[in-house]
Design an enzyme around this catalytic site. Structure first.
Site, PDB file in Angstrom:
ATOM      1  N   HIS A 167       0.803  -1.231   0.000  1.00 17.85           N
ATOM      2  CA  HIS A 167       0.000   0.000   0.000  1.00 17.85           C
ATOM      3  C   HIS A 167       0.830   1.273   0.000  1.00 17.85           C
ATOM      4  O   HIS A 167       0.269   2.355   0.201  1.00 17.85           O
ATOM      5  CB  HIS A 167      -0.908   0.044   1.228  1.00 17.85           C
ATOM      6  N   LYS A 205      -7.999  13.931   4.911  1.00 20.00           N
ATOM      7  CA  LYS A 205      -7.137  12.747   4.844  1.00 20.00           C
ATOM      8  C   LYS A 205      -6.096  12.918   5.927  1.00 20.00           C
ATOM      9  O   LYS A 205      -6.003  13.993   6.536  1.00 20.00           O
ATOM     10  CB  LYS A 205      -6.474  12.630   3.471  1.00 20.00           C
ATOM     11  N   ARG A 206      -5.292  11.878   6.203  1.00 19.26           N
ATOM     12  CA  ARG A 206      -4.219  12.041   7.169  1.00 19.26           C
ATOM     13  C   ARG A 206      -3.327  13.218   6.762  1.00 19.26           C
ATOM     14  O   ARG A 206      -3.151  13.496   5.569  1.00 19.26           O
ATOM     15  CB  ARG A 206      -3.389  10.758   7.269  1.00 19.26           C
ATOM     16  N   LYS A 209       1.044  14.583   1.025  1.00 18.32           N
ATOM     17  CA  LYS A 209      -0.338  14.869   0.605  1.00 18.32           C
ATOM     18  C   LYS A 209      -0.553  16.369   0.363  1.00 18.32           C
ATOM     19  O   LYS A 209      -1.554  16.781  -0.193  1.00 18.32           O
ATOM     20  CB  LYS A 209      -1.323  14.334   1.637  1.00 18.32           C
ATOM     21  N   THR A 241      -8.417   6.711  -1.715  1.00 19.75           N
ATOM     22  CA  THR A 241      -9.764   6.157  -1.801  1.00 19.75           C
ATOM     23  C   THR A 241     -10.798   7.250  -1.504  1.00 19.75           C
ATOM     24  O   THR A 241     -11.922   7.180  -1.990  1.00 19.75           O
ATOM     25  CB  THR A 241      -9.953   4.977  -0.818  1.00 19.75           C
ATOM     26  N   LYS A 278     -14.653   8.509  -3.201  1.00 20.23           N
ATOM     27  CA  LYS A 278     -15.904   8.822  -2.488  1.00 20.23           C
ATOM     28  C   LYS A 278     -16.465  10.162  -2.966  1.00 20.23           C
ATOM     29  O   LYS A 278     -17.667  10.309  -3.202  1.00 20.23           O
ATOM     30  CB  LYS A 278     -15.662   8.854  -0.977  1.00 20.23           C
TER      31      LYS A 278
HETATM   32  C1  26W Z   1       4.013   0.672   9.962  1.00 17.93           C
HETATM   33  C2  26W Z   1       3.481   2.016   9.845  1.00 17.93           C
HETATM   34  C3  26W Z   1       2.553   2.085   8.718  1.00 17.93           C
HETATM   35  C4  26W Z   1       1.201   2.027   8.975  1.00 17.93           C
HETATM   36  C5  26W Z   1       0.315   2.077   7.924  1.00 17.93           C
HETATM   37  C6  26W Z   1       3.018   2.177   7.434  1.00 17.93           C
HETATM   38  C7  26W Z   1       2.136   2.219   6.401  1.00 17.93           C
HETATM   39  C8  26W Z   1       0.798   2.174   6.638  1.00 17.93           C
HETATM   40  C9  26W Z   1      -0.182   2.172   5.500  1.00 17.93           C
HETATM   41  C10 26W Z   1       0.407   1.442   4.339  1.00 17.93           C
HETATM   42  C11 26W Z   1      -0.613   3.532   5.156  1.00 17.93           C
HETATM   43  C12 26W Z   1      -1.835   3.551   4.284  1.00 17.93           C
HETATM   44  O1  26W Z   1      -2.930   3.593   4.793  1.00 17.93           O
HETATM   45  N1  26W Z   1      -1.652   3.549   2.976  1.00 17.93           N
HETATM   46  C13 26W Z   1      -2.742   3.910   2.079  1.00 17.93           C
HETATM   47  O2  26W Z   1      -3.423   2.762   1.636  1.00 17.93           O
HETATM   48  C14 26W Z   1      -4.565   3.126   0.889  1.00 17.93           C
HETATM   49  C15 26W Z   1      -5.311   1.855   0.556  1.00 17.93           C
HETATM   50  O3  26W Z   1      -4.608   1.099  -0.377  1.00 17.93           O
HETATM   51  C16 26W Z   1      -4.174   3.916  -0.344  1.00 17.93           C
HETATM   52  O4  26W Z   1      -5.338   4.324  -0.995  1.00 17.93           O
HETATM   53  C17 26W Z   1      -3.343   5.123   0.048  1.00 17.93           C
HETATM   54  O5  26W Z   1      -2.868   5.774  -1.110  1.00 17.93           O
HETATM   55  C18 26W Z   1      -2.182   4.705   0.919  1.00 17.93           C
HETATM   56  O6  26W Z   1      -1.496   5.836   1.407  1.00 17.93           O
END
Ligand code: 26W
Length: 822
Positions: free
Chosen positions: A372, A563-564, A569, A671, A675
């Site tokens: 992701h 968003k975060r 971003k 995503t 929406k």
């Molecule tokens: C370990 C710390 C950590 C925690 C969460 C690293 C990375 C993440 C995720 C991968 C972050 C995340 O939510 N990524 C998002 O995933 C969505 C679903 O596929 C995408 O639409 C977003 O672009 C992506 O940033």
């Protein structure tokens, strides 16, 4: 058949009573009065909410059991979707929609003189996720159930979900999210299925009488994993899937030495350590800080889930795993649960006596990994020493996997030691690390990205060596969102309008939404469409007023970025544009300027200093602008606090303009962008993530594209000089001058210096200054189009009409057909 047998039969075959108005009313009363022991409704709607959920749950139970029996008895493949995050939000309305219960519920509530909306508001969000990845898992659960696919979600039942954010003098304050305080009536504890998870200890090797070596992980400190099941109803298809969340509990064994030494209380207190594992969700969504507790969570989920499935297998087929890989798939949601690769090997070998090769064949035929993110800081690595301490047997297995894998690399590229070092699961260095992404790729039969561009970048960049070795493993699955929650439920006004025009089939077959396209220029339909948007803007304005005290005027353009908060971003770029507009208004340059309300919301990771400073800047800019009466007719700005799933359900229907402005190549998919599109929002965005596919679907002319493209990046970075860019752009220069002058922080000198330095840095990876001019130009186009309401509305309709491919039903069908082979 004797009575007992027929009773069991009845229990087993019961699909749930036909839903009857009278019994439903009675159920509600019974639960309120007896189950919860209440007699007055009072001011709190919480008990009524709980009684209502219990009544609905009753309607689900029979179907739930039938669906589970179906999955277990039939000889077709099933999927375990393993994720550290499930951002479910509220469930009540979704369950009513999927079971078609709304009218009955409203009637039943009449006796309590209570509106459904009040009861709905009593539900806490299940906020067991950070952002995109967690919400995607939740949309996938809805789609799997709605498509009738045998998919079970496996996750962690965090006592505290994503923190609640409040804003104090422009600063983010984190508050604990005690979402379970009033009980969560959807869940059912299943203590019968609890599993034992090992930690620490050491490995003993012994030989059996045939001279075969065996490994035993001994002297471990064990923790129990207790499952809680949550029903996931499909859309009007009588199917109910399961989300199984694990809670950690202490075993009943005491530390005997302490116990005998009379430290009874201390020995009992030790139990807290076990319960810590599932206490809190880590609120980081892009950088891993290597906390031991997080690795414990990951192993805890992986081991509990695999044991759950293996125990069920052995109950049914005994210890013959010949057909196991034909009947099971484990989908790993990012690398977070990727320790499952090594854990499945351990269970098959150490617990079920299998030798390496057959165990490896099973593992690599059942594991599938979804990536992701391309951000290097988000790629998980764990120090080898930590593994050695916490999971010694797992480390041995990882070493063995790596040794065998590196032989393969050496065969493919003889003598190329650099390749071996680059691809190794173990990263050498002062503190050697386990690279979880490499473990996931080596151990999986499928590796997928989440948008076409993202997958291409994975294959060409980050995972290029692996792509050369195993091109057949790589595939794309562009993300999607569930149209039930993200259009039908959250936008009833538009839903009704759409259904009047094209019927209701679009709810379960979202490709049909394109039947709206022919009406994009129909004047009457445009007016109805505008009226719907206006009502949704009124509803959003109310929410904004409640949350911030600021008045949004629905006659103005609603410009939204939620968003975060992350530098990539580029909420910063957004606020620079806001400041630019503010400048223009102060100069009286307002001809043809469209009045705007700008909403920015999102949480910053608690340790992410720049993200928090960006929140502060947005808040201060908002305060300055909103206090200026001369600016008010043209511009209003808020930082919307505590953005979450429930807020998005009101935000996206009321949005005119959706900001998807990440630096090219950084957003894996996005995503939220989908929406907004479903709800008729127009996108201003870069060629990044799924924006690329959205633009292709709706056409350039219906999308406000701007910014540097991936192919240009190398060139741009080779001689990037933001100070020159700034010097030669009077508008950008003026915006920076205003920030640097302290205009937004009169009593807090210097606080925005880090932001200014970042923009001016020749190594600014986010290209804020570079993209500014192009962004402003695109925003100018937005104004121009908005002045022509008929054109804007036509584009809005075309966006909704083109959003068909971004349903998670489409995504899940692709997973099912190309990865899971269901
Ligand atoms: C370990 C710390 C950590 C925690 C969460 C690293 C990375 C993440 C995720 C991968 C972050 C995340 O939510 N990524 C998002 O995933 C969505 C679903 O596929 C995408 O639409 C977003 O672009 C992506 O940033």
């Amino acid at each position: 058949m004797n009575d007992k047998a027929s009773f069991c039969e009845v229990i087993r075959r019961d699909d749930g009573p036909a839903i009857n108005e009278e019994t439903f009313k009675d159920d509600l009363t019974r639960h309120f009065y007896y189950t919860l022991g209440r007699d007055k409704v009072g001011t709190s709607r919480s008990y009524l909410y709980q009684a209502l959920v219990l009544s609905i749950r009753d309607q689900l139970i029979g179907r739930w059991r039938a669906s589970r029996d179906d999955h277990r008895s039939q000889s077709h493949r099933q999927v375990a979707y393993m994720s550290l995050e499930f951002l479910m939000g509220r469930s009540l309305n979704n369950a009513m929609l999927n079971l078609d219960l709304e009218d009955r519920v409203r009637e039943a509530l009449e006796q309590y003189c209570c509106e459904l909306e009040e009861v709905e508001a009593a539900e806490h969000d299940a906020g067991l996720g950070n952002g995109g990845l967690g919400r995607l898992a939740a949309c996938f659960m809805d789609s799997c159930a709605s498509l009738g696919l045998p998919v079970t979600g496996y996750g962690i039942r965090y006592e505290y979900g994503m923190f609640n954010q409040s804003i104090d003098n422009g600063h983010q304050i984190e508050q604990p999210d005690n979402w379970l305080r009033e009980d969560y009536p959807w869940e059912i504890k299943a203590p019968d299925d609890c599993r034992r998870i090992k930690f620490f200890g050491r490995v003993e090797v012994y030989e059996d009488k045939n001279g075969r070596q065996h490994h035993q992980w001994v002297d471990t400190r064990d923790v129990l994993a207790v499952p809680y099941d949550i029903p996931v109803p499909g859309f009007r298809n009588n199917i109910v899937n399961t989300l199984r969340l694990w809670k950690s509990e202490a075993t009943d064994e005491f530390n005997l030495s302490e116990f005998n030494a009379g430290s009874y209380s201390e020995a009992v207190a030790q139990k807290n350590l076990a319960e810590q594992i599932t206490m809190v969700l880590y609120p980081n969504d892009s950088s891993e800080n290597g906390k031991e507790l997080r690795l414990r969570q990951q192993y805890f989920l992986s081991s509990a889930t695999l044991q759950d499935i293996l125990v069920q297998w052995v109950e049914r087929y005994g210890e013959d795993f010949t057909y196991f890989s034909e009947l099971h798939v484990f989908q790993l949601n990012d690398t977070h649960p990727s320790i499952a690769v090594a854990e499945l090997m351990r269970l098959l070998m150490d617990e079920y006596g299998m030798s390496w090769q057959p165990a490896w064949n099973i593992t690599t035929a059942t594991m599938a990994y979804t990536n992701h993110t391309l951000l290097p800081e988000a790629l998980e690595k764990w120090p080898v020493w930590l593994f050695a301490k916490l999971l010694p047997r797992l480390l041995e297995i990882i070493y063995e996997i790596n040794a065998r894998f590196l032989q393969q690399v050496a065969m493919k590229w003889p003598g190329d030691v650099d390749k071996q070092a680059a691809m190794s699961i173990i990263e050498e260095g002062d503190v050697p690390q386990v690279r979880m992404a490499h473990l996931a790729i080596v151990g999986s039969f499928s590796v997928n990205g989440v948008a076409e561009l993202h997958t291409r970048l994975l294959r060409e960049g980050l995972f290029n060596h692996f792509d050369q070795l195993w091109p057949e493993k790589f595939n794309n699955k562009t993300n999607g969102v569930t149209p039930r929650r993200w259009l039908h439920h959250c936008n009833p006004i538009l839903t009704q309008l759409i259904s009047e025009k094209i019927g209701t089939e679009w709810v379960s077959d979202f490709s049909k939404i394109n039947q709206l396209a022919p009406f994009h220029a129909d004047e009457k339909f445009q007016q109805q469409w505008q009226a719907a948007k206006f009502k949704n803007k009124q509803r959003l304005a109310l929410l904004v007023k409640e949350a911030t005290g600021v008045e949004f005027d629905p006659a103005m353009l609603f410009d939204v970025q939620v968003k975060r908060i992350h530098e990539y971003k580029r909420q910063l770029l957004n606020i620079l544009h806001v400041i630019h507009r503010y400048e223009r208004i102060r100069l009286g340059d307002t001809d043809n300027m469209v009045p705007r309300c700008v909403l920015i919301g999102g949480k910053a990771a608690p340790g992410y200093f720049m993200a928090k400073t960006i929140i502060k800047l947005i808040s201060n800019v908002a305060a300055t602008i909103n206090a200026d009466a001369a600016v008010k007719p043209y511009l209003r700005v808020v930082f919307f606090p505590n953005y979450n799933v429930t807020a998005m359900e009101k935000i996206c229907p009321g949005t005119d303009l959706s900001e998807q402005i990440s630096t090219a190549g950084k957003e894996a998919s996005g995503t939220g962008n989908m929406k907004f599109m479903m709800n008729g929002g127009l996108t201003i965005g870069t060629l990044d993530g799924a924006n690329v596919e959205m633009l292709e679907a709706v056409g350039q002319e219906n999308f406000f594209l701007f910014g540097a493209r991936i192919e240009q990046l190398d060139d741009i970075f080779s001689d990037y000089s933001p100070n020159q860019t700034i010097a030669s752009d009077p508008e950008l220069k003026e915006v920076l001058r205003l920030i640097e002058s302290g205009h937004f922080n009169l009593f807090e000198p210097g606080i925005f210096q880090p932001i200014i330095d970042a923009i001016r840095s020749p190594t600014d990876p986010w290209l804020t200054a570079y993209d500014f001019a192009s962004y402003i130009e695109a925003q100018q186009r937005v104004d121009q189009v908005y002045l022509d309401q008929s054109q804007w509305t036509s584009m809005s309709i075309l966006n909704t009409a083109a959003s068909g491919p971004f349903s998670s039903d489409r995504t899940i069908r692709e997973y099912s057909e190309n990865i899971w082979n269901l």
